[in-house]
Design a protein around this motif. Structure first.
Motif, PDB file in Angstrom:
ATOM      1  N   GLU A  33       0.995  -1.055  -0.191  1.00 24.66           N
ATOM      2  CA  GLU A  33      -0.307   0.026   0.047  1.00 24.66           C
ATOM      3  C   GLU A  33       0.863   1.138   0.235  1.00 24.66           C
ATOM      4  O   GLU A  33       0.306   2.239  -0.234  1.00 24.66           O
ATOM      5  N   VAL A  34       1.975   1.203   0.641  1.00 21.98           N
ATOM      6  CA  VAL A  34       3.018   2.097   0.119  1.00 21.98           C
ATOM      7  C   VAL A  34       3.719   2.229  -0.556  1.00 21.98           C
ATOM      8  O   VAL A  34       3.899   2.846  -1.539  1.00 21.98           O
ATOM      9  N   LEU A  35       4.172   1.086  -1.579  1.00 23.30           N
ATOM     10  CA  LEU A  35       4.607   0.777  -3.276  1.00 23.30           C
ATOM     11  C   LEU A  35       3.948   1.600  -3.917  1.00 23.30           C
ATOM     12  O   LEU A  35       4.550   2.526  -4.800  1.00 23.30           O
ATOM     13  N   ASN A  36       2.581   1.222  -3.640  1.00 24.00           N
ATOM     14  CA  ASN A  36       1.743   1.954  -5.289  1.00 24.00           C
ATOM     15  C   ASN A  36       1.764   3.840  -5.135  1.00 24.00           C
ATOM     16  O   ASN A  36       1.931   3.634  -6.180  1.00 24.00           O
ATOM     17  N   PRO A  37       1.671   4.053  -3.763  1.00 22.92           N
ATOM     18  CA  PRO A  37       1.999   5.763  -4.384  1.00 22.92           C
ATOM     19  C   PRO A  37       3.060   5.596  -4.471  1.00 22.92           C
ATOM     20  O   PRO A  37       3.546   7.172  -5.124  1.00 22.92           O
ATOM     21  N   HIS A  38       3.668   5.326  -4.083  1.00 26.14           N
ATOM     22  CA  HIS A  38       5.807   5.426  -4.058  1.00 26.14           C
ATOM     23  C   HIS A  38       6.242   5.741  -5.453  1.00 26.14           C
ATOM     24  O   HIS A  38       7.007   5.990  -6.026  1.00 26.14           O
ATOM     25  N   PHE A  39       5.451   4.034  -6.185  1.00 27.32           N
ATOM     26  CA  PHE A  39       5.953   4.180  -7.574  1.00 27.32           C
ATOM     27  C   PHE A  39       5.398   4.993  -8.716  1.00 27.32           C
ATOM     28  O   PHE A  39       5.928   5.532  -9.836  1.00 27.32           O
ATOM     29  N   GLN A  40       4.566   5.419  -8.347  1.00 29.65           N
ATOM     30  CA  GLN A  40       3.400   6.445  -8.865  1.00 29.65           C
ATOM     31  C   GLN A  40       4.326   7.805  -9.087  1.00 29.65           C
ATOM     32  O   GLN A  40       4.203   8.526 -10.111  1.00 29.65           O
ATOM     33  N   GLU A  41       5.485   8.323  -7.728  1.00 26.15           N
ATOM     34  CA  GLU A  41       5.836   9.569  -7.397  1.00 26.15           C
ATOM     35  C   GLU A  41       7.054   9.018  -8.439  1.00 26.15           C
ATOM     36  O   GLU A  41       6.997   9.629  -9.238  1.00 26.15           O
ATOM     37  N   SER A  42       7.791   8.055  -7.939  1.00 29.15           N
ATOM     38  CA  SER A  42       9.454   8.013  -8.490  1.00 29.15           C
ATOM     39  C   SER A  42       9.018   7.739  -9.594  1.00 29.15           C
ATOM     40  O   SER A  42      10.438   7.677 -10.583  1.00 29.15           O
ATOM     41  N   PHE A  43       8.117   6.614 -10.701  1.00 37.25           N
ATOM     42  CA  PHE A  43       8.224   6.398 -12.256  1.00 37.25           C
ATOM     43  C   PHE A  43       7.205   7.284 -12.357  1.00 37.25           C
ATOM     44  O   PHE A  43       7.266   7.153 -13.856  1.00 37.25           O
ATOM     45  N   GLN A  44       6.697   7.978 -12.045  1.00 34.90           N
ATOM     46  CA  GLN A  44       5.865   9.226 -12.902  1.00 34.90           C
ATOM     47  C   GLN A  44       4.225   8.111 -14.098  1.00 34.90           C
ATOM     48  O   GLN A  44       4.575   8.441 -15.226  1.00 34.90           O
ATOM     49  N   ILE A  45       3.517   7.561 -13.049  1.00 34.16           N
ATOM     50  CA  ILE A  45       2.606   6.628 -13.672  1.00 34.16           C
ATOM     51  C   ILE A  45       1.380   7.174 -13.230  1.00 34.16           C
ATOM     52  O   ILE A  45       1.083   7.481 -11.862  1.00 34.16           O
ATOM     53  N   SER A  46       0.245   6.500 -13.381  1.00 35.13           N
ATOM     54  CA  SER A  46      -1.027   6.783 -13.345  1.00 35.13           C
ATOM     55  C   SER A  46      -1.586   4.977 -12.421  1.00 35.13           C
ATOM     56  O   SER A  46      -0.467   4.694 -12.131  1.00 35.13           O
ATOM     57  N   LYS A  47      -2.585   5.504 -11.693  1.00 31.34           N
ATOM     58  CA  LYS A  47      -2.598   5.160 -10.625  1.00 31.34           C
ATOM     59  C   LYS A  47      -3.137   3.640 -11.208  1.00 31.34           C
ATOM     60  O   LYS A  47      -2.638   2.560 -10.336  1.00 31.34           O
ATOM     61  N   THR A  48      -3.391   3.439 -12.704  1.00 30.74           N
ATOM     62  CA  THR A  48      -3.494   2.176 -13.122  1.00 30.74           C
ATOM     63  C   THR A  48      -2.722   1.497 -13.651  1.00 30.74           C
ATOM     64  O   THR A  48      -3.085   0.003 -13.157  1.00 30.74           O
ATOM     65  N   MET A  49      -1.483   2.151 -13.860  1.00 34.76           N
ATOM     66  CA  MET A  49      -0.694   1.221 -14.225  1.00 34.76           C
ATOM     67  C   MET A  49       0.099   1.267 -12.675  1.00 34.76           C
ATOM     68  O   MET A  49       0.459  -0.311 -12.814  1.00 34.76           O
ATOM     69  N   ALA A  50      -0.004   1.644 -12.187  1.00 37.87           N
ATOM     70  CA  ALA A  50       1.070   1.450 -10.326  1.00 37.87           C
ATOM     71  C   ALA A  50       0.119   0.606  -9.399  1.00 37.87           C
ATOM     72  O   ALA A  50       0.006  -0.374  -8.640  1.00 37.87           O
TER      73      ALA A  50
END
Length: 405
Positions: A33-50
């Protein structure tokens, strides 16, 4: 300690040892649940991709559940535990080279390996706790084991949020976990665990019945199939809620990601643990399906409030929701397993396969949030899930007195 004693044998020590595993997979799930928003920020990806983070882990459950069931049926519960710990440890250690490669898809692959390991652990440990003692106390026993799972759910967001949202390396928590898991594997390899056999004397009832043309009849009944459906929807709902709690809070309140992760760890997951502990005790006096119905109905109301409320008032609804979720997985699992009538190992594999529901809800909710630009609307998905779970509890309660009371 009557609940841990059956036919003159005391299973308390094996119960405590196997229950320790519940913490390990609780941590593995909750840090997602932390990795999901972390990857959104660090890889600049959408919620769907995360949401591929959740899809990878929970997809592993779908693909590995039947092989895990075969391992347990062929070599026993201990072999299933050791296989699970080995895969879990390897997947966690893959995050070390993953941090150097810095590829989102490599991290997704590493999580898939972890998911395969978790599948073996859950396929082994969940049914094992239900047979380590008085059969009438199975629901209570598995809820008590799941309390340690809840502690893992607290630790994951706290540790992950403190490290990842403050510039720490993603490899650090997984390296520590990987080493710890492999050490636990060594401990289990040296431990002596009683091998509990099903009524079919170590052979799957399905295989015996197949010779007479009546294969797995108890796994085709409405009670068991409804239990599979309810468990699938519960995991879908829980994963969806957890995956987007931080997103919801940062978009609808003044909380930042670090503070939101702390609320998730100590507020939501704290009540989750409390609910499992008290639920396991209450089920010594109240039937599991009755308590499940009360909690599912309350969760439905809380989720509806999350959809339509705004600001800080929604936090209270989330806290109520986490309390209500606490008993759902172990209770549905135990009730459905009871409907399997002796096909414990095969039924456990099928039940663990339903955890793939966790791979379904996050992408759907992410798509709804991305297209509507309103995170709250996505919570209609778990709302539907809780309604069906409430219906399952009513169905089970109506049929139980005639056949199982």
């Amino acid at each position: 300690m009557q609940m841990f004693t059956y036919k003159g044998r005391n299973y308390l020590l094996p119960f405590l040892l196997i229950s320790s595993l519940f913490f390990l997979w609780g941590f593995a799930h909750s840090i997602l649940e932390v990795l999901n928003p972390h990857f959104q920020e660090s890889f600049q990806i959408s919620k769907t991709m995360a949401s591929l983070v959740q899809a990878a882990v929970y997809g592993g459950y779908f693909l590995m559940a039947l092989p895990a069931g075969y391992i347990i049926s062929r070599w026993g519960y201990k072999a299933g535990v050791l296989t699970g710990l080995a895969l879990y440890g390897i997947g966690a250690l893959l995050f070390i080279p993953g941090a150097q490669i810095n590829s989102f898809y490599f991290f997704v692959f590493s999580l898939f390996v972890i998911g395969c390991g978790l599948t073996c652990l859950e396929t082994s440990a969940n049914p094992y706790t239900t047979v380590l003692g008085d059969p009438d106390k199975a629901e209570s026993r598995i809820n008590l084991s799941q309390c340690l799972n809840g502690l893992g759910w607290i630790a994951g967001p706290f540790v992950g949020g403190a490290l990842l949202f403050n510039g720490g390396s993603i490899a650090t928590p997984y390296a520590i976990v990987g080493i710890a898991v492999l050490l636990v594997a060594v401990m289990f390899a040296l431990a002596k665990l009683p091998e509990i056999k099903d009524k079919e004397d170590g052979r799957q009832t399905c295989d015996v019945q197949a010779a007479s043309g009546d294969s797995c009849s108890s796994l085709r009944t409405a009670p068991f199939v409804f239990g599979l459906t309810a468990l699938f929807l519960y995991v879908a709902a829980q994963t969806g809620v957890n995956s987007f709690f931080i997103n919801y809070m940062t978009e609808n309140t003044a909380l930042d990601s670090v503070t939101a992760s702390q609320w998730l760890a100590f507020g939501g997951m704290g009540l989750f643990v409390f609910g499992r502990l008290t639920g396991g005790i209450v089920m010594n006096y109240v039937r599991g399906e009755t308590l499940l119905g009360i909690y599912a109905a309350t969760a439905t109301i809380a989720t509806a409030f999350i959809i339509f409320a705004a600001g800080w008032s929604s936090m209270a609804a989330f806290l109520v929701l986490y309390l209500c979720e606490s008993i759902m997985f172990p209770t549905i699992f135990a009730l459905a397993l009871r409907s399997a009538k002796g096909n414990t190992k095969r039924a456990s594999s099928l039940l663990i396969m339903t955890i793939v529901g966790g791979a379904v809800a996050p992408p759907i909710m992410g798509y709804i949030a991305d297209t509507t630009h309103a995170m709250s609307r996505a919570f209609a998905v778990p709302l539907v899930c809780y309604i069906v779970i409430a219906a399952y509890s009513v169905y089970y309660k109506r049929r139980r007195p005639a056949k199982e009371a």
